[in-house]
Design an enzyme around this catalytic site. Structure first.
Site, PDB file in Angstrom:
ATOM      1  N   ASP A   1       0.933  -1.326   0.006  1.00 17.73           N
ATOM      2  CA  ASP A   1      -0.071  -0.155  -0.073  1.00 17.73           C
ATOM      3  C   ASP A   1       1.056   1.283  -0.045  1.00 17.73           C
ATOM      4  O   ASP A   1       1.956   1.241   0.394  1.00 17.73           O
ATOM      5  CB  ASP A   1      -1.051   0.185   1.296  1.00 17.73           C
ATOM      6  CG  ASP A   1      -0.056  -0.002   2.503  1.00 17.73           C
ATOM      7  OD1 ASP A   1       0.931  -0.756   2.549  1.00 17.73           O
ATOM      8  OD2 ASP A   1      -0.146   0.857   3.337  1.00 17.73           O
ATOM      9  N   GLU A   2       0.220   2.213  -0.435  1.00 17.78           N
ATOM     10  CA  GLU A   2       0.834   3.663  -0.242  1.00 17.78           C
ATOM     11  C   GLU A   2       2.229   3.852  -0.784  1.00 17.78           C
ATOM     12  O   GLU A   2       3.038   4.451   0.208  1.00 17.78           O
ATOM     13  CB  GLU A   2       0.513   4.266   1.082  1.00 17.78           C
ATOM     14  CG  GLU A   2      -0.798   4.264   1.630  1.00 17.78           C
ATOM     15  CD  GLU A   2      -0.908   4.828   3.270  1.00 17.78           C
ATOM     16  OE1 GLU A   2      -2.014   5.829   3.158  1.00 17.78           O
ATOM     17  OE2 GLU A   2      -0.406   4.389   4.033  1.00 17.78           O
ATOM     18  N   VAL A   3       2.365   3.465  -1.690  1.00 17.39           N
ATOM     19  CA  VAL A   3       3.957   3.629  -2.278  1.00 17.39           C
ATOM     20  C   VAL A   3       4.035   4.906  -3.057  1.00 17.39           C
ATOM     21  O   VAL A   3       3.243   5.460  -3.688  1.00 17.39           O
ATOM     22  CB  VAL A   3       4.358   2.435  -3.446  1.00 17.39           C
ATOM     23  CG1 VAL A   3       5.814   2.822  -3.829  1.00 17.39           C
ATOM     24  CG2 VAL A   3       4.021   1.114  -2.963  1.00 17.39           C
TER      25      VAL A   3
END
Lengths: 534, 546
Positions: A327-329
């Site tokens: 997630d959330e790269v």
């Protein structure tokens, strides 16, 4: 993983009660102290039977020779549940003993539920008895929990149980709690206490978000530098291999799976401290800025490291599922790095960094499946990249109901199994009874076919750790998480009303207190046994 | 003091995180710990000068002693207990060092000498509304010296001294040469706990008195009874708690012995205990043990079976109050009693024909605020006769009750706050501010910053008016709080209020505060107080409790 158990609590006792045959009648389940989460089928009759702690015994059914291999698990469950059923024995309060025998017989078998071998004569003329019938040991654990919640005490201390018939099984097979041990280190005791409380609410998955940007407390056998340099403290703020084993054992005894999450390629700042060249060096103009971004997806070394590391952790954690995060790269560091840009060029990704992330995740998922594990990833991975392997489980965390419902539709339409996390981020707190919002969630209320609905395997309550450590974890988690526990276990059509569930949840919260769980209050009022700590 | 909302059913919608899985969605800025030149001092003293010269403290040789010429000696319980308490805080975790003699590598500080400079140390007294809490602390060789006019200042100075001590990288306790001159900006720095909506076991109250002392709070505002329960076991009227007024007559009551213990425990920490017996509203639990005290509500022309506020038209009411407040004045040594007086619902009074008749006879017409005033006026007289001062919630002032000159008005309503502060002080009354500090209202993120930024003198008053603002209180109402979650919910959020009320007005740097408060919170944890984290971080010694 579908657990089905039956309890027939059929007593026949002649000492204190007349031999009248009473038909089971459905009481208003929400006005009596009762079970949480609500069983699928529950018939409590008014007839009561006393229980005597000096005479009460657990027995295995007579046909159990074939399945003795798992008995140690039930033996320790008996030891655990005896003082939960008879709390005064440990608190030292006097208990009025009665002369009534109570026999608790566990029948469980691995063959088909209705096989003749499992049919039990529930009546014992000389003594009352309860019979629990389950097709797995895990179902037996859930049944024991239910039984322990049915036992109550008269004002004079006498234990009693109503005549009860229960047939029960979970609506969703995956009922998880996420704890985050990276933003704040949670001492082992806090984790073990949480596992205890999870079992009381019939949660069955501990999603251990064990590492993240702020710290890396997992002590790796292969790469000890990860924690010696990445943990908050290399000695006091780590989980050793034996700590992990202790968590696994404690969880297994309670029928709880432990699914670890080693989130990458983002959320890995702490990894970089002990593993040089793993993270992407960010650039400022033409020179490195000294800061680092996500794992470097352009370097072969990253994949070699991840293979070795995943080989270790997939062998440490026995569960067949493994959470890979994803997630959330943040792409800005990748964008700044000339080597990464050259790699993009070479791979033909153009300027689309979601393709680069997909490339990385695809590799990691493949490594994981070669280690015979099924991957779970956060929804971001699906959002970027719809061609991930079909057996990968997608974990939804974003958005308001309309958004997560649409996402569930899309994912299940693509044939993926789905885990619902979005509605239960209970690290977010608000004044008042916010458990009702959790309770009113309808996991299957999205547009899709019956086949699609079957792909929703369950849900998870997340307690992210920004503002939570051992000082406030328990009261923030309990009883708020119980709302999701009932939503995921019970029949939704019988449990639509939070208002109706409220008194039952209040009673359950008091029994959590009695069992030593620091569960916070839901409204003004009191419990007969208040929490005794500070 | 409670907003007119039905709390039991109040639901605030949960903010659903959309943009980011983990990040702080709060509007408050996330502070970064850049370190503070003031280390872990909290609340920040008025004048601090720290040098880089450091001394070691050894658990085997360090002593806190009475200075020669101090007016307090070995018989001064407050100080002797405090010496031991702070020694434990400093060295409680230290393991026995064994028998090896070691050479002092660097100079050692072997003594803290405590000197009470005023002729009367107040050793055997109770802290009061005007107690002197100032002190001066000098840490230098060969002795550190703590000078205070009274024991109360010495207690504050001991806390400061303990906050100056730190562990060097070898785990040795060290302290830097320093000079501190300190006194509180506001005299009244309180915490309100509510033991009616949920019963709080004594242990929890005592632990929070400990935490209050660590944050230099000096008033425990004990909201002891209210609608849901009456846990105070009265000697004069035991039926109040024993006849179903308390949640349970034995396990959920405070006996006279309990109350005494709490008062003494607080005294030893320089904390006043101001009890609140809130009337005429918020008294449902009183009616269970005291017949005819509450007003019978009517439905049409017949009693409905429910009851309203205290019945203000009966002489028996005042006979009862007379005896009860006489007892309270003897049980609680503080010079003040809080009389409540908030949120009186007039509907029941309106429904009752006897009250209507009485109001007609006394020319009050339909003005129920006047009826409330009539009641409070009489109550104020009763309390004045016991030689106690009165604290009241702001409605009593707002409704135009004629207040005695020494009455203290407790301002709690958030709306119209500045105007209220102006009006109360313009009328010449001393004022305590609670409105910005209702800590029972929780939200996601670093809400301590909001409490920290609240400025009590943020209204356009004259200097004389400003002087009438004697302090403030952090309130933790009990709807959703009991022993399971009280302590982490209160600390370190209340610490923000503690610094606002103690430190100088210009101490407002939020980053500096974040750094000091993070360390202060870890110190509280180390001392056994489960104070919750401010943000992602760790403490060297994490909480060991459940």
């Amino acid at each position: 993983y579908v657990f089905i158990y039956f309890i027939y609590l059929v007593f026949n006792c002649c000492t204190h009660h007349n031999h009248t045959l009473s038909l089971p009648i459905m009481l208003d389940l929400n006005t009596v102290e009762s079970v949480w989460p609500l069983p699928q089928k529950l018939a409590i009759s008014e007839e009561r039977y006393p229980l005597s702690p000096t005479h009460f015994n657990f027995y295995y059914g007579e046909d159990q020779a074939s399945i003795m291999k798992d008995c140690s698990l039930l033996d320790s469950a008996f030891t655990r549940y005896f003082p939960l059923i008879f709390p005064d024995l440990t608190s030292g309060k006097p208990t009025r003993l009665t002369g009534v025998l109570a026999k608790f017989t566990i029948m469980y078998c691995f063959v088909s539920l209705m096989a003749p071998a499992c049919v039990v004569d529930q009546l014992n003329v000389s003594a009352g008895q309860a019979v629990l019938n389950s097709d797995t040991v895990w179902g037996a654990l859930r049944g024991l929990e239910t039984f322990s919640q049915l036992v109550q005490q008269e004002e004079d201390g006498t234990y009693f149980i109503n005549k009860t018939e229960i047939e029960d099984f979970p609506s969703f097979q995956y009922r998880g709690i996420l704890l985050d041990t990276s933003r704040h280190f949670l001492p082992l005791k806090a984790i073990l206490n949480t596992l205890d409380a999870m079992a009381y609410s019939k949660f069955n998955v501990f999603h251990w978000h064990i590492v993240d940007d702020p710290s890396f407390p997992y002590q790796s056998r292969t790469f000890p530098d990860l924690s010696s340099k990445g943990a908050y403290h290399p000695m006091s703020h780590i989980y050793t291999q034996s700590d992990v084993r202790r968590v696994l054992t404690h969880a297994r005894l309670r029928g709880i799976r432990v699914i670890p999450e080693f989130d990458s390629p983002g959320h890995t700042q702490s990894w970089g401290k002990g593993q040089p060249n793993l993270l992407t060096p960010c650039y400022k103009g033409s020179s490195p800025s000294g800061t680092f971004g996500p794992i470097n997806p352009a370097s072969a070394l990253s994949y070699i490291f991840m293979s070795q590391f995943l080989k270790e952790v997939t062998s440490v954690f026995p569960d067949p599922y493994f959470h890979l995060g994803g997630d959330e790269v943040n792409f800005s560091c990748w964008q700044s790095n000339p080597d990464v840009r050259a790699f993009m060029q070479k791979m033909g990704f153009g300027k689309d960094y979601t393709k680069l992330e997909s490339f990385y995740m695809e590799n990691i998922v493949n490594i994981t499946s070669n280690l015979n594990k099924t991957s779970i990833v956060w929804q971001d991975v699906f959002d970027y990249h719809e061609r991930i392997p079909k057996d990968t489980i997608l974990h939804i965390w974003k958005g308001l109901p309309a958004q997560y419902k649409a996402e569930t539709s899309r994912m299940t339409k693509a044939g993926h199994r789905v885990l619902l996390g979005a509605p239960w981020y209970i690290n977010h707190i608000a004044y008042g009874q916010d458990w009702r919002i959790s309770y009113n969630v309808q996991p299957l209320n999205f547009s899709g076919t019956e086949e699609q609905k079957k792909l929703v395997i369950g849900g998870e309550v997340s307690m992210w750790g920004e503002y939570v450590d051992a000082t406030n974890l328990s009261p923030r988690l309990w009883p708020r998480a119980c709302a999701a526990a009932e939503r995921l276990w019970s029949d939704e059509s019988q449990t639509r009303s939070a208002e109706a569930a409220f008194p039952r949840l209040q009673a359950f919260r008091c029994s959590l207190l009695r069992r030593g769980v620091r569960a916070e209050p839901l409204s003004p009022g009191h419990c007969s046994d208040e929490y005794r700590g500070i | 003091m409670l907003a007119g909302l039905n709390f039991a059913t109040l639901l605030l919608s949960v903010a659903v995180c959309q943009g980011s899985q983990y990040k702080d969605i709060n509007s408050e800025t996330v502070s970064v710990d850049q370190g503070s030149t003031y280390g872990s001092l909290w609340p920040l003293p008025q004048q601090v000068s720290l040098s880089e010269v450091s001394f070691k403290l050894s658990s085997s040789s360090f002593r806190v002693v009475d200075a020669e010429g101090s007016s307090a000696g070995p018989s001064c319980n407050i100080l002797q207990n405090a010496y031991r308490r702070y020694y434990e805080y400093l060295f409680g975790n230290a393991r026995k060092t064994g028998h090896f003699k070691r050479k002092a590598a660097r100079s050692e500080l072997s003594e803290l000498q405590v000197s009470i400079t005023s002729g009367d140390s107040d050793c055997d007294g109770y802290p009061g509304a005007t107690s002197d809490e100032s002190y001066e602390l000098t840490v230098d060789q060969p002795y550190a010296i703590l000078k205070a006019p009274k024991v109360w200042g010495a207690l504050r100075g001991l806390e400061t001294f303990s906050q100056l001590v730190y562990e060097d990288e070898y785990g040795a306790k060290s302290i830097n040469s320093s000079k501190i001159v300190d006194f509180p900006r506001f005299q009244h720095r309180g915490i309100l706990l509510d033991t009616s909506r949920h019963f709080l076991p004594i242990k929890v109250i005592l632990a929070n008195l400990e935490a209050m002392a660590m944050n230099k709070f000096n008033v425990f505002h004990w909201h002891i009874v209210d609608d849901p329960s009456f846990p105070y076991l009265s000697r004069t009227f035991p039926q109040l708690s024993q006849m179903q007024g308390a949640y349970h007559p034995y396990t959920h009551v405070y006996t006279p012995g309990d109350v005494k213990m709490i008062i003494e425990f607080a005294r030893l920490r320089g904390i006043r205990v101001v009890p609140e017996f809130d009337t005429p509203g918020h008294t449902q639990s009183w009616g269970k043990g005291q017949k005819d005290l509450l007003t019978p509500c009517y439905s049409g022309s017949t009693p409905s079976g429910t009851f309203g506020p205290v019945n203000p038209i009966l002489n028996t009411t005042y006979d009862f109050m007379n005896l009860l407040f006489k007892e309270i004045s003897e049980v609680f040594p503080d010079a003040y009693v809080h009389l409540g007086g908030d949120e009186v619902d007039f509907n029941c009074w309106k429904s009752n024909p006897d009250i209507q008749k009485w109001m007609d006879e006394h020319g009050l017409g339909k003005d129920y605020a006047k009826l409330e005033s009539f009641y409070i006026q009489k109550l104020l007289g009763i309390v004045a006769a016991t030689k106690k001062g009165s604290m009241i919630w702001q409605e009593v002032f707002d409704n135009g009750v004629k207040l005695p000159a020494d009455a203290v008005v407790n301002v709690w309503m958030g709306s119209g706050l500045q105007g209220e502060m102006f009006n109360v002080t313009a009328a010449g009354f001393t004022t305590i501010l609670s409105a910005p500090w209702y800590l029972d209202y929780i939200s996601y993120g670093q809400d301590w910053q909001r409490y920290y930024k609240a400025e009590p003198l943020d209204f356009k008053g004259s200097d004389a008016q400003n002087k009438l603002v004697i302090g403030g209180e952090a309130c933790l109402w009990g709807e959703f709080v009991d022993s399971t979650n009280l302590t982490p919910r209160l600390w370190p959020r209340a610490s923000a209020v503690g610094e606002r009320l103690w430190s100088a007005k210009d101490v407002t740097d939020i980053n500096d505060a974040y750094s000091r408060l993070s360390k202060h919170r870890c110190r509280m944890v180390e001392r056994g107080i489960p104070a919750e984290p401010l943000f992602t971080s760790f403490c060297r010694h994490e909480y060991k409790g459940n």
